[in-house]
Enzyme design. Structure first.
Site: not given
Length: 722
Positions: A574, A692
């Site tokens: 990320s 995610h």
């Protein structure tokens, strides 16, 4: 006291490392790899007179048939490349065997029952169990593996009603952030018909015969995975009602980019709303940006929601209440956080009463249980826990099993013991039982990890960054390695959103350590390892500090004889992926391999997708000239230059990632493939039905680990043996 379930995000980071280029038959010159047609468009953005080319903007259209063909072609190229590594399948089998050990969470008491989850080994999702008493007979409560054929549907426990009859839980598919909240009747152990949609980062704050929750308005058809999300709202849902009947409690049309979440104190007296121009970072309502608080006294009929803490300049969390007063954890006038007592009738800061003073260490969060407060501090990026009573007096500093990470202290009101999790770099997550009166811990559930995790050394060193800042770094390796400048090294960093990179266990990383690898984990600015000042030192206009810290840490490993640039692999997830890519752009000579995982590589347009606008306080956005000038200097996509020999690269993303949309990785991969001048390959691994969010199936984690690590081993010329 009602216990609320905490989300445990165990990140099985599939790390990476490198060395020399593969043989000509496997990789050849990077330019000679048969890269798919990275079709370029004639698109340019005008940013305050600066023209910025965006030839791959077409990749942002996630419903494009041509994009789907491109994804298939890129995955085929990556698979062909990895198939040529002779031990890839053997490594996958080894990881599957090693991964196959039982993993439990700590038991959480609701009434007389204890709830916990267990994965027996390589089940795709952990199964939920219930037992009467901490040592009673266990019975299955729900098996999330039955929710989908491929194991990609995850279920997360949220909270139980105060009477213990109902359990709210959330279900998400393919790693998406979108969740559906459901309710289980704990007497019958069957789900009710209630379904609440358009929920991200789900929570359920019970009050009476229902609960408060946050949701977004329904998204335009076809835009669920990429469309911008705005106007986060709080509703109250009554058991048995349709979602259309839910009562709107809070919204702010004047600032539709705000995130909002509801919390109800354990006695159901106070409703607390946390509101911020950023995004939440977990169940405890921690935030990367400052947040305002609102409060309603639910014990007073007709009471209104009123401001409690105003403004977005500081971080504020309500820990608990004591009768009509509230305990607030805040960094106002305390960068390392403190706890104060607030009277909701007179909430101005000058009326706050000290409760737990700011300390030298950073206060991360506070758990409640057994009629005590358990304060989690970070001491040089490792956990330190202090036990306080409800008058604010220190009882003791809890003796933890070792240097590492403790979390999720769980006990009911009046309990004499609690349960918690502990782990470090060489210790799998272990459940401990703590005697509250004595402060002594004993093992409750030890995982049967099949390979030895002994005879390893964990050191912590302090590196001097470019501006003189002292940066801590953990280094892990087998005892007795030679500092001959030739050890394979894998590094991981983060550096943003107040996220701390503390010691954690990884099955795949142990495979690397067992074969002579060195793992290094620097704690970069942008995290919260040393409080809010450390966070601010790596955000917005200070983002370059993060890259300087990581580069300095890499140089330390070289200068101290651990390794050489041709044997260094680095990864980040990320915002950590942004860091890794930016460092490779700035110092491509320093790394052999990079593995950016789900990174926002286009920092000029990230805020236009899904929840990206909520990150503006962390990064800045290109809509403002000054902030554009910060971003353009390091945005990974815009700093790849032609004629440069870049490291070997394998980019990871998921086609259902609706946090950091995969277009970021697509555009970065196409640009790097186009401009790579050296022999190192540039690959992208696009996982189908993956995102995610939490709940990636175990089979997918093992497959990803085998792909990444086989790439790393071969690039590093690291010998593989079973």
């Amino acid at each position: 006291m009602r216990t609320t379930f905490k989300i445990i995000l165990i990140v099985w980071i599939q790390c990476v490392v490198i060395s020399d280029a593969l043989s000509q038959s496997v990789s050849g010159n990077g330019k000679l790899l048969p890269y798919p047609d990275n079709r370029k468009g004639n698109v340019t953005g005008n940013y305050f007179g600066t023209m910025v080319a965006d030839p791959y903007r077409w990749m942002e259209n996630d419903t494009s048939a041509y994009l789907q063909q491109w994804i298939t072609a890129q995955n085929n190229l990556t698979n062909d490349y990895l198939d040529a590594i002779p031990y890839r399948n053997e490594m996958r089998k080894y990881l599957s065997d090693t991964w196959n050990y039982a993993k439990e969470t700590q038991p959480i008491r609701i009434g007389k029952s204890y709830f916990f989850t267990r994965n027996d080994g390589v089940q795709n999702q952990a199964v939920w169990y219930i037992r009467q008493g901490p040592d009673g007979k266990e019975e299955p409560l729900m098996d999330p593996n039955k929710l989908s054929a491929d194991g990609t549907t995850a279920a997360t426990m949220l909270a139980a009603s105060r009477n213990g009859r109902y359990l709210a839980y959330a279900v998400a598919g393919a790693g998406s952030d979108w969740n559906t909240i459901r309710i289980m009747n704990l007497d019958t152990r069957q789900p009710l018909e209630d379904e609440l949609h358009w929920v991200k980062f789900p929570r359920a704050a019970w009050k009476g015969n229902g609960f408060y929750y946050s949701r977004y308005p329904a998204v335009e058809k076809g835009k669920a995975l990429s469309g911008a999300n705005a106007l986060n709202q709080v509703y109250y849902h009554r058991i048995g009602d349709k979602q259309e009947q839910d009562s709107l409690v809070f919204e702010d049309h004047t600032n539709p980019k705000l995130s909002v979440a509801a919390h109800v104190t354990a006695d159901e007296r106070f409703l607390i709303l946390s509101v911020l121009p950023g995004s939440f970072l977990g169940f405890k309502l921690t935030t990367s940006t400052g947040n305002a608080l609102f409060c309603q006294d639910l014990s007073v009929p007709g009471s209104k929601i009123k401001p409690l803490v105003k403004g977005y300049d500081h971080h504020n969390i309500i820990v608990d209440n004591t009768d009509d007063k509230l305990l607030l954890q805040t960094d106002l006038n305390a960068p390392n956080d403190r706890v104060v007592l607030i009277d909701p009738a007179n909430p101005e800061p000058h009326n706050w009463r000290p409760f737990i003073a700011e300390q030298e260490e950073s206060l991360e969060n506070i758990d409640t249980g057994g009629d005590y407060l358990w304060a989690f501090y970070l001491k040089d990026a490792s956990t330190m826990v202090k036990q306080y009573d409800y008058t604010g007096c220190l009882v003791r500093t809890v003796a933890l099993p070792a240097l590492g990470s403790a979390s999720n202290f769980s006990a009911g009101c009046g309990d004499k013991e609690l349960f918690y999790l502990f782990t470090n770099f060489t210790t799998p997550i272990t459940v401990y039982r703590l005697n509250i009166a004595s402060g002594k811990s004993e093992v409750y559930r030890r995982p049967a990890f099949k390979t030895t995790a002994t005879n390893y050394v964990t050191r912590q060193v302090f590196v001097t960054s470019k501006d003189g800042t002292r940066v801590p770094m953990f280094i892990v390796h087998k005892a007795g390695i030679k500092l001959d400048g030739n050890n394979p090294v894998f590094m991981q960093g983060h550096g943003g959103f107040k996220r701390n990179l503390i010691p954690f266990f990884s099955v795949a990383r142990m495979m690397f350590l067992e074969r002579g690898g060195v793992y290094a984990q620097p704690n970069l600015r942008g995290g919260n390892e040393y409080g809010e000042a450390w966070h601010r030192g790596g955000m917005r206009e200070n983002k370059q500090h993060v890259f300087d810290d990581f580069i300095a840490s890499t140089q330390y490993l070289i200068s101290e004889g651990y390794t050489t640039p041709r044997r260094i692999a680095v990864t980040g997830v990320s915002t950590g992926a942004i860091m890794v890519a930016a460092c490779a752009n700035q110092r491509p000579d320093l790394f052999k391999v990079i593995v950016p995982v789900a990174g926002a590589m286009d920092m000029l347009r990230y805020h236009q997708f899904t929840i990206g606008a909520t990150w503006a306080e962390e990064y800045g956005i290109s809509d403002y000239k000054e902030q554009f000038e910060w971003l353009i200097k390091y945005s990974p996509l815009h700093n790849v230059k032609p004629g440069i020999h870049y490291p070997a690269t394998i980019i990871l993303t998921g086609d259902h990632d609706d946090t950091v949309v995969p277009a970021h990785s697509f555009k970065f991969a196409a640009t790097l493939q186009e401009k790579q001048a050296g022999d190192n390959p540039v690959l992208i691994r696009i996982d189908r039905n993956s995102g995610h969010g939490p709940g990636k199936p175990t089979t997918k984690m093992i497959e990803e680990a085998a792909d990444v690590w086989s790439f790393v081993f071969r690039q590093l010329n690291l010998e593989w043996s079973r």
